[in-house]
Design a protein around this motif. Structure first.
Motif, mmCIF file in Angstrom:
data_model
loop_
_atom_site.group_PDB
_atom_site.id
_atom_site.type_symbol
_atom_site.label_atom_id
_atom_site.label_comp_id
_atom_site.label_asym_id
_atom_site.label_seq_id
_atom_site.Cartn_x
_atom_site.Cartn_y
_atom_site.Cartn_z
ATOM 1 N N LEU A 48 -3.883 -2.484 4.152
ATOM 2 C CA LEU A 48 -4.415 -3.626 4.764
ATOM 3 C C LEU A 48 -5.205 -3.498 6.135
ATOM 4 N N ASP A 49 -6.171 -4.060 6.404
ATOM 5 C CA ASP A 49 -6.567 -4.163 7.797
ATOM 6 C C ASP A 49 -5.763 -5.396 8.466
ATOM 7 N N ALA A 50 -4.996 -5.185 9.401
ATOM 8 C CA ALA A 50 -4.151 -6.158 10.063
ATOM 9 C C ALA A 50 -5.167 -7.347 10.597
ATOM 10 N N ASP A 51 -6.193 -7.187 11.105
ATOM 11 C CA ASP A 51 -7.152 -8.450 11.572
ATOM 12 C C ASP A 51 -7.666 -9.151 10.437
ATOM 13 N N THR A 52 -8.518 -8.446 9.405
ATOM 14 C CA THR A 52 -8.616 -9.312 8.551
ATOM 15 C C THR A 52 -7.871 -9.689 7.171
ATOM 16 N N ARG A 53 -6.647 -9.072 7.241
ATOM 17 C CA ARG A 53 -5.653 -9.107 6.160
ATOM 18 C C ARG A 53 -6.412 -8.671 4.864
ATOM 19 N N LYS A 54 -7.435 -7.837 4.813
ATOM 20 C CA LYS A 54 -8.042 -7.615 3.606
ATOM 21 C C LYS A 54 -7.653 -6.259 3.281
ATOM 22 N N ILE A 55 -7.736 -5.944 1.985
ATOM 23 C CA ILE A 55 -7.159 -4.802 1.401
ATOM 24 C C ILE A 55 -8.287 -3.465 1.592
ATOM 25 N N ILE A 56 -7.932 -2.466 2.364
ATOM 26 C CA ILE A 56 -8.972 -1.508 2.447
ATOM 27 C C ILE A 56 -8.817 -0.325 1.669
ATOM 28 N N ASP A 57 -7.674 -0.065 0.932
ATOM 29 C CA ASP A 57 -7.508 1.259 -0.172
ATOM 30 C C ASP A 57 -6.189 0.699 -0.740
ATOM 31 N N ALA A 58 -6.254 1.080 -1.778
ATOM 32 C CA ALA A 58 -5.132 0.975 -2.913
ATOM 33 C C ALA A 58 -5.228 2.437 -4.023
ATOM 34 N N ASN A 59 -3.756 2.563 -4.040
ATOM 35 C CA ASN A 59 -3.492 3.934 -4.917
ATOM 36 C C ASN A 59 -3.882 3.746 -6.318
ATOM 37 N N PRO A 60 -3.888 4.532 -7.175
ATOM 38 C CA PRO A 60 -4.053 4.476 -8.562
ATOM 39 C C PRO A 60 -3.176 3.632 -9.375
ATOM 40 N N PHE A 61 -1.948 3.846 -8.777
ATOM 41 C CA PHE A 61 -0.526 2.961 -9.489
ATOM 42 C C PHE A 61 -0.517 1.788 -9.208
ATOM 43 N N MET A 62 -1.327 1.269 -8.000
ATOM 44 C CA MET A 62 -1.513 -0.025 -7.364
ATOM 45 C C MET A 62 -2.394 -0.675 -8.548
ATOM 46 N N THR A 63 -3.562 -0.182 -9.119
ATOM 47 C CA THR A 63 -4.423 -0.611 -9.840
ATOM 48 C C THR A 63 -3.975 -0.620 -11.213
ATOM 49 N N LYS A 64 -3.118 0.216 -11.757
ATOM 50 C CA LYS A 64 -2.391 -0.025 -12.935
ATOM 51 C C LYS A 64 -1.397 -1.082 -12.803
ATOM 52 N N LEU A 65 -0.535 -0.874 -12.007
ATOM 53 C CA LEU A 65 0.365 -2.133 -11.712
ATOM 54 C C LEU A 65 -0.292 -3.645 -11.902
ATOM 55 N N ASN A 70 4.661 -1.935 5.995
ATOM 56 C CA ASN A 70 4.734 -1.391 7.429
ATOM 57 C C ASN A 70 3.605 -1.443 8.367
ATOM 58 N N MET A 71 3.682 -1.734 9.589
ATOM 59 C CA MET A 71 2.404 -1.899 10.388
ATOM 60 C C MET A 71 2.208 -0.751 11.296
ATOM 61 N N TYR A 72 1.012 -0.161 11.445
ATOM 62 C CA TYR A 72 1.099 0.801 12.277
ATOM 63 C C TYR A 72 -0.521 1.104 12.618
ATOM 64 N N THR A 73 -0.860 1.754 13.835
ATOM 65 C CA THR A 73 -2.062 2.007 14.155
ATOM 66 C C THR A 73 -2.760 3.216 13.661
ATOM 67 N N GLU A 74 -3.855 3.188 13.470
ATOM 68 C CA GLU A 74 -4.634 4.083 12.818
ATOM 69 C C GLU A 74 -5.913 4.249 13.516
ATOM 70 N N GLY A 75 -5.968 5.182 14.615
ATOM 71 C CA GLY A 75 -7.072 5.146 15.615
ATOM 72 C C GLY A 75 -7.224 4.022 16.285
ATOM 73 N N GLU A 76 -8.451 3.395 15.982
ATOM 74 C CA GLU A 76 -8.705 2.092 16.563
ATOM 75 C C GLU A 76 -8.224 0.890 16.250
ATOM 76 N N ARG A 77 -7.822 0.920 14.759
ATOM 77 C CA ARG A 77 -7.596 -0.245 14.119
ATOM 78 C C ARG A 77 -5.884 -0.383 13.722
ATOM 79 N N THR A 78 -5.473 -1.425 13.653
ATOM 80 C CA THR A 78 -3.976 -1.765 13.231
ATOM 81 C C THR A 78 -4.194 -1.920 11.571
ATOM 82 N N VAL A 79 -3.237 -0.961 10.988
ATOM 83 C CA VAL A 79 -3.183 -1.226 9.519
ATOM 84 C C VAL A 79 -1.762 -1.494 9.058
ATOM 85 N N ILE A 80 -1.841 -2.275 7.665
ATOM 86 C CA ILE A 80 -0.622 -2.505 7.267
ATOM 87 C C ILE A 80 -0.368 -1.877 5.930
ATOM 88 N N GLN A 81 0.540 -1.091 5.781
ATOM 89 C CA GLN A 81 0.748 -0.332 4.453
ATOM 90 C C GLN A 81 1.956 -1.159 3.681
#
Lengths: 136, 578
Positions: free
Chosen positions: B272-289, B349-360
């Motif tokens: 997730l993007d920590a600012d917008t709280r929106k999903i920016i990526d999801a793995n195949p297992f998540m789509t299956k789940l 987990n929250m961490y920074t990825e370059g310029e933005r903060t993401v939540i995994q």
């Protein structure tokens, strides 16, 4: 508690229904109860037998095993509750492993000392049916 | 004379014209021109010179204004004395003298042609000169630049190709020797190709470094060719890109590794993007789940996919992550798009990825685990129930055993009965508590007489798998019958026999029946008093199958029979087969 000689041989004995699938344990319970001054109203080893015996009546109290040949004795507990007759639960399960329906009912864990069965059972009986040598 | 006069006059005219021409040339030419007269002191030493004439360019070359009429020292007070000496010598010898000389006083460098005017010993000198300060500076810079370039080139050759400056200069041969042999042919071909296309080249290839290690270089440059296309010379830049390539390769490997981890994980992973709280990526297992496509997940918030209750919960999660960087939710209920309910565990987990903060968020389906935990709890309860029941049985057996016989035989009898109970348990456990084959039960309970099975103990009956309850009741009865036969019955002498038979009859309501018949033993005398053994084979066997047991003490031998509805005796699977 004191042991007294039987004061009145005419006093009616409490009739106990034994619901227990394990023949050997039922047999031992019978012997214990007979020796303790009770009468045996019947022995049920399966749930259906138990339910029909409860419906048929003719007993003053019951001892109930919670598991009858792999089947929960819950319906028997409910039927006993509905009949208004007191009963105690005898089980190998821990209280925490016990189904909801059996909670709040006087219980003894297997294996038990024969005297314990008599005293717990006596407690739930009305005064006039308590065995003669149990003081009130 | 006239002619002479005429001639002289004509010659005079020509001379005037010529003088005019030179004058014009001197006045207007690009170089500086001046006529000077040397000034001597009383001792005859040249001490200064005076400007008699100067052209237009004079001022530009010297920076001296209105020079004519003034002396050199008047114009440039701190002028170097060298200049006076030089010109005095030219005046004296009358020889032309060309030289280059700088003047610190004037801050200029001059190229000068000096020539004496008139006879030797005349005091006049004509100077034609240029200020070459700028030209020389450029030349000097050029030389310095070339030197620097040479040093730089040597350094490059040494550091990149391991060519020592003292051994060689940069040449095609030197370069070719240091190119990684496997790459040389290809690089040469590439050069040839790029030359055809205009002379510019770009190449990446391997070379041997200082310690003959392999290094990657990127070369960019231009080659000059003659009309026939032969390379006259080439120049360019060579950059060591070993490190850059290695880092790029490391990143690529790392990317591949983590991408695989992400793609193949048996956990759902959403970023997730920590600012917008929106999903920016999801793995195949998540789509299956969840039953959503990847594209459908991207841009959604967690509560929109049923993972968190509402937007407030989503905000709260981020606030908590800002404090702790990690959150773990156990037992979140999750509904898939198709309504499948599953228990999940979420670690965010929250961490920074370059310029933005993401939540995994790692989402693990723990439905199975919960089910397994419940199963284990159920098994534990079962074990407790069974163990305690068994202890209660042992207790009852002990009490009953104590009532018969003498204290001396109590221990032996009790032990035998406990062993018989244990043997039944073994069979049940071996069959995962599913039931016990009757023939196996007989063999196990008559273990003392196993040598007689098939000769004096005869078994006859179909396959019959007994329920655990029936197995315990019948097993104990068999034990008591066997003990009795060995003490008083058919197995107490050397020839008696026991016939054990069982059958299942009837289709609609099948009935199980079993009998134990003794023959050839001592004459049977009915016991005067029914002991515990009698209870076990009688009412206890009966109770265990909800059937009927019968015991007959015939003189020819004991007959024990048991009958019950087959469904009380046999397991469901055995019932299905019969």
């Amino acid at each position: 508690m004191s042991l007294l000689p039987a004061a009145d041989p005419q006093q009616p004995k409490a009739r106990i229904l034994i619901v227990e699938d394990e023949a050997m344990i039922a047999f031992a319970a019978e012997e214990t109860l007979l020796a303790g001054g009770f009468e045996i109203a019947g022995v049920a080893g399966r749930l259906e037998t138990a339910l029909s015996m409860i419906e048929g009546g003719g007993f003053d109290a019951a001892i109930l095993d919670t598991n009858l040949a792999g089947v929960s004795a819950g319906p028997a507990a409910e039927a006993l509750g509905a009949s208004g007759r007191p009963f105690i639960v005898v089980s190998g399960y821990l209280p925490s492993q016990q189904q909801e329906v059996f909670r709040g009912v006087p219980s003894i864990q297997k294996p038990y000392a024969p005297q314990r069965l008599i005293s717990v059972l006596s407690e739930i009986l009305p005064l006039h049916l308590k065995p003669p040598y149990i003081s009130a | 004379m006239l002619t002479d006069t005429n001639l002289t006059s004509r010659a005079q005219g020509q001379l005037d014209f010529s003088n005019q021409c030179y004058r014009h040339l001197l006045v207007n030419m690009e170089q500086g021109f001046c006529l000077i007269e040397i000034i001597y002191d009383e001792a005859g030493q040249a001490v200064d010179y005076r400007f008699l004439e100067a052209n237009r360019a004079f001022e530009r070359h010297t920076g001296i204004r209105n020079a004519v009429g003034r002396t050199a020292f008047e114009a440039v007070p701190n002028l170097e004395a060298q200049w006076v000496k030089t010109y005095a010598r030219v005046a004296q010898t009358g020889e032309a003298f060309a030289f280059e000389q700088g003047s610190l006083a004037m801050g200029r460098l001059f190229k000068v042609d000096a020539v004496g005017i008139g006879e030797a010993g005349s005091h006049r000198v004509a100077l034609i000169f240029s200020d070459i300060t700028d030209r020389r500076r450029t030349e000097l810079n050029l030389i310095k630049g070339e030197e620097r370039l040479r040093i730089a080139l040597e350094a490059v050759l040494y550091s990149m190709l391991g060519v020592h400056p003292s051994t060689s200069s940069a040449s095609y041969e030197v370069w070719a020797l240091r190119v990684f042999p496997a790459d040389l042919v290809e690089v040469k071909a590439m050069f040839a190709e790029s030359l055809k296309a205009g002379g510019e080249y770009h190449a990446e290839y391997r070379v041997l470094g200082q310690r003959d290690e392999i290094r990657w270089v990127a070369a960019h440059g231009r080659a000059n060719c003659d009309v026939e296309g032969n390379v006259i010379r080439s120049y360019g830049v060579m950059t060591d890109v070993t490190e850059r390539n290695r880092v790029a390769e490391d990143i690529r490997r790392s990317e591949t590794r983590y991408r695989r981890l992400f793609e193949c994980a048996h956990d759902g992973v959403v970023i997730l993007d920590a600012d917008t709280r929106k999903i920016i990526d999801a793995n195949p297992f998540m789509t299956k789940l969840l039953g959503y496509e990847h594209a459908e997940l991207v841009g959604k918030e967690l509560y929109e996919i049923g993972l968190l209750k509402d937007e407030a919960a989503s905000r709260e999660m981020i606030a908590e992550l800002n404090r702790t960087n990690q959150i773990r939710y156990e037992d979140l209920p999750l509904e898939s798009r198709t309504g499948r309910h599953q228990e999940v565990e979420v670690i965010a987990n929250m961490y920074t990825e370059g310029e933005r903060t993401v939540i995994q968020c790692n989402i693990r389906d723990i439905t199975e685990r919960k089910r397994a935990e419940e199963h284990v709890n159920m098994l534990m309860a079962e074990v407790n129930h069974r163990a305690k029941n068994l202890l209660a049985v042992v207790q009852a057996v002990a009490n009953q055993t104590a009532k018969e016989g003498s204290p001396a035989t109590f221990s032996a009898r009790l032990s035998e009965r406990i062993v018989a109970l244990a043997a039944g348990q073994d069979l049940l456990v071996r069959n995962h508590w599913q039931g016990v084959e009757l023939s196996e039960l007989i063999a196990s309970q008559l273990d003392h007489f196993k040598d007689l099975i098939g000769t004096r103990v005869l078994l006859d009956g179909p396959a019959a798998q007994l329920t655990p309850d029936a197995a315990q009741g019948i097993g104990m009865a068999l034990h008591e019958l066997g003990t009795n036969a060995a003490k008083y019955g058919a197995l107490s002498n050397g020839e008696g026999r026991v016939l054990i038979g069982w059958r299942i009859t009837g289709d609609v309501a099948p009935q199980f029946s079993m009998s134990w018949l003794e023959r050839g033993g001592p004459k049977v005398v009915a016991p005067t008093r029914a002991g515990f053994g009698h209870t076990v084979i009688g009412r206890m066997a009966q109770a265990s199958v909800q059937g009927a047991a019968e015991i007959k003490f015939a003189e020819t031998g004991l007959l024990w029979s048991l009958s019950a509805p087959a469904e009380n005796v046999l397991t469901k699977s055995a019932m299905g087969k019969s």
